[in-house]
Design an enzyme around this catalytic site. Structure first.
Site, PDB file in Angstrom:
ATOM      1  CG  ASP A 239      -2.192   0.898   0.911  1.00 33.23           C
ATOM      2  OD1 ASP A 239      -2.130   1.742  -0.011  1.00 33.23           O
ATOM      3  OD2 ASP A 239      -3.209   0.775   1.633  1.00 33.23           O
TER       4      ASP A 239
HETATM    5  C1  NOJ Z   1      -4.098   3.994   0.316  1.00 29.83           C
HETATM    6  C2  NOJ Z   1      -5.304   3.114   0.404  1.00 29.83           C
HETATM    7  O1  NOJ Z   1      -5.261   2.341   1.582  1.00 29.83           O
HETATM    8  C3  NOJ Z   1      -5.462   2.193  -0.795  1.00 29.83           C
HETATM    9  O2  NOJ Z   1      -6.706   1.546  -0.702  1.00 29.83           O
HETATM   10  C4  NOJ Z   1      -5.331   2.942  -2.075  1.00 29.83           C
HETATM   11  O3  NOJ Z   1      -5.529   2.074  -3.161  1.00 29.83           O
HETATM   12  C5  NOJ Z   1      -3.972   3.604  -2.103  1.00 29.83           C
HETATM   13  N1  NOJ Z   1      -3.877   4.538  -1.007  1.00 29.83           N
HETATM   14  C6  NOJ Z   1      -3.690   4.326  -3.415  1.00 29.83           C
HETATM   15  O4  NOJ Z   1      -4.480   5.444  -3.520  1.00 29.83           O
END
Ligand code: NOJ
Length: 752
Positions: free
Chosen positions: A265
């Site tokens: 993530d």
């Molecule tokens: C953080 C989030 O937890 C995730 O779900 C998302 O896809 C990413 N940021 C990218 O934006």
């Protein structure tokens, strides 16, 4: 270097050849995923040309090249082709519930219990996203959510693993289509692996501690379902489960995500430092902790580093010093390249940049029609004392509330490319439905909240929630005056979009106090009041349920929510959605999923007040206000006695069950018939019941249809203490009915 072959051998040969020609630096570039608004160096295009970037995630409006048109990302892909080996980029975006056409939020869609509809919304999103050059979307979020304080409950399919698995499959099929290499398909990314939906105290990013059997029975199944459905990538979770952050969880990554591109993530690897994690022996390079943790994440199986920079900048040293192997780097790089082959990017890197298709697909009228249907079927009628449907021959209607004329919050969280100019508000939906014969008047009546700290947080990343400068009393007086002069009141109240989604946990999950005050004043006028809720989570509605004659939960329904809600309010459509989360009376009850295990002191309804039982809170109810699976219709469905084709089964027998359901009311409607299974005696304590089937019937008034279900021994299985999947012979109770509370049961025996 073109290949359009995705057959294993040809692909392997191609990848072997490509890897053999790559330098270490080029390999590390491939496993580096960055946003387009945070340059790697001074100039991101130069870095792409230099082979330092394997993919881009982008699209917040502030970025250097947006994704609003098919040409938006083209310079990035062109730069990639100018790199030494010309390896195309993965172009990623958070496409969560539609792209330019905004559909209801995922939690809303799950309330349709209609997998074909969910698949079709994902397909529409894929077609729009791919027409803009994107080839990878960070969806579906399949985290089971059982705590409505957690704002990201909005992004998933609710609290149940069986339903959540079905939704996961439908989403993957919709996004990836039949052929991942087709120009209108995008790679799905199932997230957040795993247990992100169980943060302690409902606080986003918080860790979770749970038994391994719970992890395997509740949280892992939708991931397994998505991977089995072909999801080609998966994203790690920010949180730690049972003490292990997923970015370092070699065991789970290895066991469940084999063959899937595993991406971190955003900043997830550097955040291991704040977690207090070291290497497998608890040691860290104190001068450069990112060194230690980038190595550890790679060893654990993470293959692409989203905005962590450590894979790009630290792994060369790690390799030289023997803490990661060439094989580990090659495997990660290969996974990225393999995804690119499967997407057909080597064969035609610009296949998804098709301005002709963009003209046809982006904001296509059929998507608007589908969004309207989906929004209507997502709504859940929670209460109706007969006020609904409203007549179109009323003289006048007051449409009151801070969300009544809203076109921005209605699209919900994670709708970055959804232009509010394409939203139709509830007010406009009502106006269009009733025509000029009915006088429709509107007043805001209140701000979304008067809590200034909350407003500050909601507006943290840019102005999102507007506060009306008028004194609250003046706004309320205007609304009450209009209500008093009208024949009916539709109060459109609830949450701002930013009150759910990421980093949007709430302590109090009710309608904000100032809006409830407005509602009380509206009810006190003595007019018929219909409460239309907008929200991203289950809400607590004790006062509302006692005092308001009709309540319709509409979630954040997307661009076409206004007309869809009007269709329901005036009976052009009949509500059919059913809850996929349990709605508590009070936040103190959470978590309160329907499948909680029975205790040694369950209590029963005859024991009043039930002291010394689990069911007793001294100061309130223990059961939810609205149970999982609940939802009303304007019609009425009567159930016959459930039938089983056998009551004694052996081994691989198949159990066929049915129940006759009759539409005994005046409206054509749909009924979601549910089947639950109870294993009353087992070697471990088991859930009190578990969803094991559902059927959505469409019935004309007076019509009867059979809902049919099939069970096999796999429906009886659970994880034992050693995490083997087992089923234990004996008696099982099957409950069939309209929701998880109101069931008719029958007993069967299933022997080995
Ligand atoms: C953080 C989030 O937890 C995730 O779900 C998302 O896809 C990413 N940021 C990218 O934006």
């Amino acid at each position: 270097m073109g290949t359009d072959s995705t057959s294993k051998t040809a692909m392997d040969e191609f990848l072997d050849g490509l890897l053999a020609r790559m330098t270490l630096a080029e390999k590390l570039g491939q496993i580096n995923l960055v946003t387009s608004n945070v340059p790697v160096g001074d100039n991101i295009l130069a870095d792409i040309r230099a082979g330092k970037v394997g993919g881009i995630l982008g699209g917040l409006d502030k970025i250097s090249f947006g994704v609003n048109g098919p040409d938006g990302l083209r310079p990035a892909q062109e730069a990639a082709l100018q790199s030494r080996l010309g390896i195309p980029l993965l172009l990623a975006f958070d496409v969560i519930h539609g792209h330019q056409s905004v559909f209801p939020i995922p939690l809303a869609l799950s309330c349709t219990w209609d997998m074909e509809r969910i698949r079709a919304t994902a397909r529409a999103a894929a077609r729009e996203a791919s027409a803009s050059g994107l080839n990878w979307v960070f969806s579906p979020m399949v985290d089971i959510g059982r705590d409505p304080r957690w704002g990201r409950i909005a992004e998933g399919a609710g609290e149940d693993p069986y339903l959540g698995s079905a939704v996961a499959r439908a989403m993957v099929h919709g996004l990836q289509g039949d052929d991942l290499s087709a120009p209108d398909s995008v790679m799905a990314c199932v997230k957040h692996f795993v247990g992100y939906g169980a943060p302690e105290a409902g606080r986003d990013y918080n860790n979770a501690d749970m038994s391994p059997t719970r992890l395997h029975d509740v949280y892992l199944p939708p991931f397994k379902a998505a991977v089995e459905a072909g999801a080609a990538s998966a994203m790690m979770s920010f949180s730690a489960v049972n003490g292990m952050p997923s970015h370092a969880d070699a065991e789970l990554l290895g066991a469940f995500l084999d063959g899937v591109l595993k991406v971190s993530d955003f900043d997830g690897i550097p955040e291991l430092i704040a977690h207090g994690l070291g290497d497998e022996a608890g040691q860290i390079d104190e001068a450069d902790p990112l060194q230690t943790l980038s190595e550890r994440a790679l060893r654990a199986g993470v293959q692409m580093d989203m905005m962590g920079w450590g894979f790009l900048t630290r792994l060369e040293k790690a390799l030289a010093e023997g803490r990661v192997s060439q094989d580990q780097i090659d495997a990660a790089c290969r996974a990225v390249l393999e995804a690119k082959v499967k997407l057909g990017l080597f064969a035609d890197p610009f296949a998804r940049f098709d301005s002709d298709r963009a003209k046809r697909d982006v904001l296509a009228p059929e998507y608007a029609a589908a969004a309207r249907e989906a929004a209507a079927e997502s709504c859940v009628l929670l209460k109706n004392d007969g006020v609904l449907p409203l007549s179109k021959t009323l003289g006048s209607i007051a449409v009151i509330g801070p969300l009544a004329a809203d076109t921005r919050n209605i699209t919900g969280p994670w709708a970055f490319q959804g232009d509010p100019a394409h939203s139709v508000s509830v007010l406009d939906g009502i106006r269009a439905a009733v025509g000029s014969g009915v006088k429709v008047r509107h007043a805001k009546g209140a701000n979304i909240t008067e809590n200034r700290r909350m407003v500050e947080l909601l507006n943290f990343a840019g102005p999102k929630v507007e506060i009306d400068p008028r004194p609250p009393a003046e706004m309320m007086a205007e609304a009450i005056a209009i209500a008093q002069e009208s024949d009916a009141v539709v109060a459109v109240l609830g949450e701002a979009a930013e009150m759910s989604g990421e980093a949007a946990s709430r302590l109090d999950i009710g309608i904000p106090d100032n809006q409830r005050d407005l509602l009380k004043a509206l009810v006190a006028t003595g007019k018929k009041v219909v409460l239309v809720l907008m929200h991203g989570r289950p809400l607590t509605l004790p006062w509302e349920n006692d005092h308001v004659p009709a309540i319709l939960a509409t979630w954040f329904g997307g661009h076409q929510a206004g007309p869809a809600i009007a269709d329901l309010l005036f009976g052009d459509k009949v509500p059919s959605g059913k809850l996929t989360t349990s709605w508590p009376h009070h936040v103190g009850q959470v978590p309160i999923p329907y499948d909680r295990a029975t205790t040694g002191r369950p209590g029963n309804a005859l024991e009043d007040p039930g002291k010394y039982t689990t069911r007793c809170y001294l100061d309130g109810a223990s059961e939810p206000l609205f149970p999982f699976g609940f939802g009303l219709s304007y019609s009425h469905f009567s159930y016959g006695v459930p039938q089983a084709d056998k009551v004694e089964l052996h081994g691989d027998d198949v159990l066929n069950l049915s129940v006759a359901v009759t539409n005994a009311g005046p409206y054509a409607g749909q009924e979601i018939v549910q089947l639950y299974l109870t294993d009353p005696v087992a070697s471990r304590v088991r859930p009190s019941k578990q969803l094991r089937g559902f059927v959505k019937l469409s019935l004309q008034p007076g019509e009867t249809q059979e809902a049919r279900f099939t069970l096999t021994t796999s429906d009886l299985e659970f994880h034992d203490g050693k995490l083997n999947r087992v089923w234990e012979p004996g008696r099982f109770v099957i409950g069939i009915g309209p929701n998880s509370r109101d069931l008719q049961s029958l007993d069967i025996r299933w022997n080995k």
